[in-house]
Scaffold this motif. Structure first.
Motif, mmCIF file in Angstrom:
data_model
loop_
_atom_site.group_PDB
_atom_site.id
_atom_site.type_symbol
_atom_site.label_atom_id
_atom_site.label_comp_id
_atom_site.label_asym_id
_atom_site.label_seq_id
_atom_site.Cartn_x
_atom_site.Cartn_y
_atom_site.Cartn_z
ATOM 1 N N LYS A 119 -0.552 0.784 -4.528
ATOM 2 C CA LYS A 119 -0.478 2.356 -4.360
ATOM 3 C C LYS A 119 -0.860 2.756 -5.713
ATOM 4 O O LYS A 119 -0.252 2.491 -6.954
ATOM 5 N N ARG B 18 0.872 -0.940 0.064
ATOM 6 C CA ARG B 18 -0.044 -0.016 0.011
ATOM 7 C C ARG B 18 0.886 1.340 0.024
ATOM 8 O O ARG B 18 0.381 2.206 -0.532
ATOM 9 N N LYS B 19 2.188 1.050 0.587
ATOM 10 C CA LYS B 19 3.135 2.359 0.310
ATOM 11 C C LYS B 19 4.081 2.288 -0.568
ATOM 12 O O LYS B 19 4.992 3.121 -0.555
#
Length: 293
Positions: free
Chosen positions: A87, A61-62
């Motif tokens: 992301k 997600r990052k």
């Protein structure tokens, strides 16, 4: 300024080597992801990336770049499972030795995520993170299979990562071109090695093995689940190459059986000349499949 993140999902031989080879790349930190805690502990203890974890969702997600270093079916399953967790604006790539099936599978990703297939042409007969090394990719070919819509920024990033890891060159191909050629340059070589080891006289040859025999059979001790998937996902192209090989072997057998040494010498000279040409410069390639960089 906070560093960007490269996630390496799957810390086996290739993933572990990638995580090691990418350490220090520009302004990125390298985070490895593995299912087993023992693998994560080994990675953290031996500098495989900057850090490693077991939780994939939190990492991707990052992540500005995600490398999928899993078996072929594992890559397809991961893309489907985590398609909404990557992301937005990030780059996703993979290391699979078959490209058409993977690029097709990546169509499940949202438009905000850029996917570029790649194939680092490097490896060993052994697997697992304990055999990973940061120099694995030096002087190897780095094949990428862009698709329509890839951003120029991400294509350049792929090339810079390849150069940083020590690849000799960057070769661009369509997924279909890749699979046809790799069936010949890699997959059929593994089939031949395995077939030679099926000979009933194999174990009677101990003590008589020359370098050519060892070179020919080196890759026969392969990772069975991995190569079962690779062969199956590229079956049409691989079977075509095997049929051509069968024809060529039959032609040599016929020439040898005939007792015509002139004909046999002509065949050997033809084959040897082609190999010498390949060693010197290689045959010309089409515009859509050419070395770059």
């Amino acid at each position: 300024m906070e560093k960007k993140t490269i996630a390496v999902v799957g810390l086996g031989l290739i993933g572990g080597s990638l995580a090691m080879a990418l350490r220090g790349f520009e302004d990125y930190r390298i985070i490895g992801v593995a299912r087993r805690q023992e693998t994560v502990d080994y990675a953290n203890a031996h500098g495989v990336g900057d850090m490693a974890a077991t939780e994939a969702t939190e990492v991707i997600r990052k992540a500005d770049v995600t490398w999928l270093c899993l078996p072929p079916q594992g890559i397809l399953d991961f893309l489907e499972t985590y398609k909404n967790d990557f992301k937005p604006g990030s780059l996703v790539t993979d290391v699979c030795g078959v490209k058409t099936a993977i690029v097709d599978g990546a169509k499940c990703l949202p438009p905000s995520v850029d996917f570029i297939g790649c194939h680092p042409m490097a490896g060993k007969e052994v697997s697992g993170i304990t055999h990973a090394e940061g120099t694995l990719f030096r002087n190897a070919h780095f094949i990428i299979t862009p698709r329509k819509g890839n951003t120029a920024e991400h294509l350049e990033l792929m090339k810079r990562m390849g150069e940083y890891m020590g690849f000799r060159d960057v070769v661009t191909a369509t997924p279909q071109q890749h699979d046809v050629i790799i069936a010949y340059t890699s997959q059929v070589m593994h089939v031949m090695a395995a077939a030679v080891c099926d000979d009933p006289d194999l174990f009677d040859c101990k003590g008589f093995e020359g370098g050519s025999f060892r070179d020919c059979t080196r890759v026969a001790a392969l990772d069975v689940p991995l190569w079962t998937q690779l062969f199956s996902l590229n079956a049409p192209a691989l079977c075509k190459v095997i049929r051509t090989l069968e024809d060529n072997l039959r032609s040599y057998r016929t020439a040898i059986e005939s007792g015509d040494r002139t004909k046999l010498a002509e065949k050997l000279e033809y084959s040897a000349a082609r190999k010498r040409q390949m060693n010197l410069e290689g045959p010309p390639r089409g515009d859509s499949y050419k070395p770059e960089g």
